[in-house]
Design a protein around this motif. Structure first.
Motif, PDB file in Angstrom:
ATOM      1  N   LYS A  41       0.754  -1.425  -0.036  1.00  0.00           N
ATOM      2  CA  LYS A  41      -0.153   0.032  -0.010  1.00  0.00           C
ATOM      3  C   LYS A  41       0.868   1.268  -0.040  1.00  0.00           C
ATOM      4  CE  LYS A  41      -3.669  -2.145   2.546  1.00  0.00           C
ATOM      5  NZ  LYS A  41      -4.294  -2.219   3.902  1.00  0.00           N
ATOM      6  N   LEU A  42       0.419   2.250  -0.727  1.00  0.00           N
ATOM      7  CA  LEU A  42       1.105   3.527  -0.688  1.00  0.00           C
ATOM      8  C   LEU A  42       1.585   3.941   0.811  1.00  0.00           C
ATOM      9  CD1 LEU A  42       2.406   5.904  -2.075  1.00  0.00           C
ATOM     10  CD2 LEU A  42      -0.009   6.940  -2.344  1.00  0.00           C
ATOM     11  N   CYS A  43       0.573   3.974   1.849  1.00  0.00           N
ATOM     12  CA  CYS A  43       0.722   4.441   3.195  1.00  0.00           C
ATOM     13  C   CYS A  43       1.732   3.571   3.693  1.00  0.00           C
ATOM     14  CB  CYS A  43      -0.315   4.318   3.801  1.00  0.00           C
ATOM     15  SG  CYS A  43      -1.333   2.728   4.221  1.00  0.00           S
ATOM     16  N   GLU A  44       1.973   2.117   3.285  1.00  0.00           N
ATOM     17  CA  GLU A  44       3.023   1.568   3.903  1.00  0.00           C
ATOM     18  C   GLU A  44       4.286   1.923   3.103  1.00  0.00           C
ATOM     19  OE1 GLU A  44       0.549  -2.598   4.798  1.00  0.00           O
ATOM     20  OE2 GLU A  44       1.409  -2.193   2.831  1.00  0.00           O
ATOM     21  N   ALA A  45       4.475   2.141   1.878  1.00  0.00           N
ATOM     22  CA  ALA A  45       5.640   2.381   1.329  1.00  0.00           C
ATOM     23  C   ALA A  45       6.016   3.709   1.720  1.00  0.00           C
ATOM     24  CB  ALA A  45       5.173   2.542  -0.129  1.00  0.00           C
ATOM     25  N   ARG A  46       5.269   4.777   1.861  1.00  0.00           N
ATOM     26  CA  ARG A  46       5.732   6.062   2.660  1.00  0.00           C
ATOM     27  C   ARG A  46       6.163   6.044   4.058  1.00  0.00           C
ATOM     28  NH1 ARG A  46       7.148  10.144  -0.030  1.00  0.00           N
ATOM     29  NH2 ARG A  46       5.870  10.803  -1.693  1.00  0.00           N
ATOM     30  N   LYS A  47       5.802   4.921   4.895  1.00  0.00           N
ATOM     31  CA  LYS A  47       6.124   4.951   6.078  1.00  0.00           C
ATOM     32  C   LYS A  47       7.528   4.244   6.048  1.00  0.00           C
ATOM     33  CE  LYS A  47       4.760   3.605  10.833  1.00  0.00           C
ATOM     34  NZ  LYS A  47       3.581   3.178  11.615  1.00  0.00           N
ATOM     35  N   ILE A  48       7.802   3.403   5.304  1.00  0.00           N
ATOM     36  CA  ILE A  48       9.155   2.630   4.985  1.00  0.00           C
ATOM     37  C   ILE A  48      10.101   3.800   4.635  1.00  0.00           C
ATOM     38  CG2 ILE A  48      10.390   1.065   3.378  1.00  0.00           C
ATOM     39  CD1 ILE A  48       7.891  -0.677   3.651  1.00  0.00           C
ATOM     40  N   HIS A  49       9.901   4.507   3.581  1.00  0.00           N
ATOM     41  CA  HIS A  49      10.590   5.600   3.297  1.00  0.00           C
ATOM     42  C   HIS A  49      10.820   6.416   4.133  1.00  0.00           C
ATOM     43  CE1 HIS A  49      11.348   9.524   1.352  1.00  0.00           C
ATOM     44  NE2 HIS A  49      12.094   8.875   0.560  1.00  0.00           N
ATOM     45  N   GLU A  51      10.702   6.714   7.399  1.00  0.00           N
ATOM     46  CA  GLU A  51      11.321   6.002   8.810  1.00  0.00           C
ATOM     47  C   GLU A  51      12.591   5.448   8.556  1.00  0.00           C
ATOM     48  OE1 GLU A  51       8.809   4.237  11.735  1.00  0.00           O
ATOM     49  OE2 GLU A  51       6.957   5.543  11.172  1.00  0.00           O
ATOM     50  N   LEU A  52      12.741   4.859   7.485  1.00  0.00           N
ATOM     51  CA  LEU A  52      13.891   4.191   7.306  1.00  0.00           C
ATOM     52  C   LEU A  52      15.138   4.692   6.078  1.00  0.00           C
ATOM     53  CD1 LEU A  52      12.272   0.324   7.461  1.00  0.00           C
ATOM     54  CD2 LEU A  52      13.519   1.537   9.274  1.00  0.00           C
ATOM     55  N   PHE A  53      14.400   5.126   5.299  1.00  0.00           N
ATOM     56  CA  PHE A  53      15.256   5.564   4.095  1.00  0.00           C
ATOM     57  C   PHE A  53      14.840   6.991   3.632  1.00  0.00           C
ATOM     58  CE2 PHE A  53      14.473   0.999   3.589  1.00  0.00           C
ATOM     59  CZ  PHE A  53      15.810   0.461   3.920  1.00  0.00           C
ATOM     60  N   PRO A  54      14.826   7.978   4.540  1.00  0.00           N
ATOM     61  CA  PRO A  54      14.382   9.233   4.098  1.00  0.00           C
ATOM     62  C   PRO A  54      15.443  10.070   2.995  1.00  0.00           C
ATOM     63  CG  PRO A  54      15.185   9.585   6.188  1.00  0.00           C
ATOM     64  CD  PRO A  54      15.284   7.902   5.835  1.00  0.00           C
ATOM     65  N   LYS A  55      16.519   9.738   3.050  1.00  0.00           N
ATOM     66  CA  LYS A  55      17.318  10.500   2.085  1.00  0.00           C
ATOM     67  C   LYS A  55      17.470   9.917   0.626  1.00  0.00           C
ATOM     68  CE  LYS A  55      20.457  11.956   5.852  1.00  0.00           C
ATOM     69  NZ  LYS A  55      21.786  12.088   6.127  1.00  0.00           N
ATOM     70  N   THR A  56      16.661   8.922   0.562  1.00  0.00           N
ATOM     71  CA  THR A  56      16.661   8.178  -0.776  1.00  0.00           C
ATOM     72  C   THR A  56      15.393   8.553  -1.548  1.00  0.00           C
ATOM     73  OG1 THR A  56      17.577   5.833   0.192  1.00  0.00           O
ATOM     74  CG2 THR A  56      16.404   5.748  -1.864  1.00  0.00           C
ATOM     75  N   ASP A  57      15.311   8.606  -3.064  1.00  0.00           N
ATOM     76  CA  ASP A  57      14.510   9.103  -3.603  1.00  0.00           C
ATOM     77  C   ASP A  57      13.232   8.169  -3.638  1.00  0.00           C
ATOM     78  OD1 ASP A  57      13.286  10.974  -5.857  1.00  0.00           O
ATOM     79  OD2 ASP A  57      13.307   8.836  -6.915  1.00  0.00           O
ATOM     80  N   PHE A  58      12.062   8.523  -3.135  1.00  0.00           N
ATOM     81  CA  PHE A  58      10.866   7.591  -3.159  1.00  0.00           C
ATOM     82  C   PHE A  58      10.760   6.738  -4.395  1.00  0.00           C
ATOM     83  CE2 PHE A  58       6.452   6.798  -3.161  1.00  0.00           C
ATOM     84  CZ  PHE A  58       6.223   5.839  -1.875  1.00  0.00           C
ATOM     85  N   ILE A  59      10.658   7.393  -5.696  1.00  0.00           N
ATOM     86  CA  ILE A  59      10.196   6.804  -6.756  1.00  0.00           C
ATOM     87  C   ILE A  59      11.187   5.412  -7.084  1.00  0.00           C
ATOM     88  CG2 ILE A  59       9.693   7.007  -9.269  1.00  0.00           C
ATOM     89  CD1 ILE A  59       7.509   8.048  -7.459  1.00  0.00           C
ATOM     90  N   GLN A  60      12.452   5.996  -7.030  1.00  0.00           N
ATOM     91  CA  GLN A  60      13.475   5.405  -7.151  1.00  0.00           C
ATOM     92  C   GLN A  60      13.484   3.933  -6.467  1.00  0.00           C
ATOM     93  OE1 GLN A  60      17.555   6.801  -7.152  1.00  0.00           O
ATOM     94  NE2 GLN A  60      18.498   4.895  -7.853  1.00  0.00           N
ATOM     95  N   LEU A  61      13.203   4.301  -5.007  1.00  0.00           N
ATOM     96  CA  LEU A  61      13.301   3.196  -3.967  1.00  0.00           C
ATOM     97  C   LEU A  61      12.082   2.163  -4.292  1.00  0.00           C
ATOM     98  CD1 LEU A  61      14.607   2.232  -1.226  1.00  0.00           C
ATOM     99  CD2 LEU A  61      12.755   3.672  -0.185  1.00  0.00           C
TER     100      LEU A  61
END
Length: 74
Positions: A41-49, A51-61
């Motif tokens: 789910k988008l909300c799960e992907a957002r949370k992972i991004h 909380e865990l990988f905020p410096k990584t580009d969301f789309i690329q991740l």
């Protein structure tokens, strides 16, 4: 299914169990979500991004591997 996410997880030593705890779901469910297109789910992907990988580009991740799309179409 998400090769960039898997690579970041490996680099940061983040496990499915850690993500499961953060999302409040079973580790097996995390595995299924990360191995199946359109299950995360988008909300799960957002949370992972966030909380865990905020410096990584969301789309690329969360870009799906191209060969995975081709294999599913066959």
């Amino acid at each position: 299914m998400y090769p960039n996410l898997r690579a970041e997880m490996a680099r940061s030593r983040v496990t499915n169990e850690m993500i499961a705890k953060m999302l409040g779901i079973n580790p097996a469910t995390v595995s299924a979500k990360l191995n199946t297109k359109d299950r995360l789910k988008l909300c799960e992907a957002r949370k992972i991004h966030d909380e865990l990988f905020p410096k990584t580009d969301f789309i690329q991740l969360f870009t799906v591997a191209e060969n995975e799309d081709e294999n599913k179409a066959s």
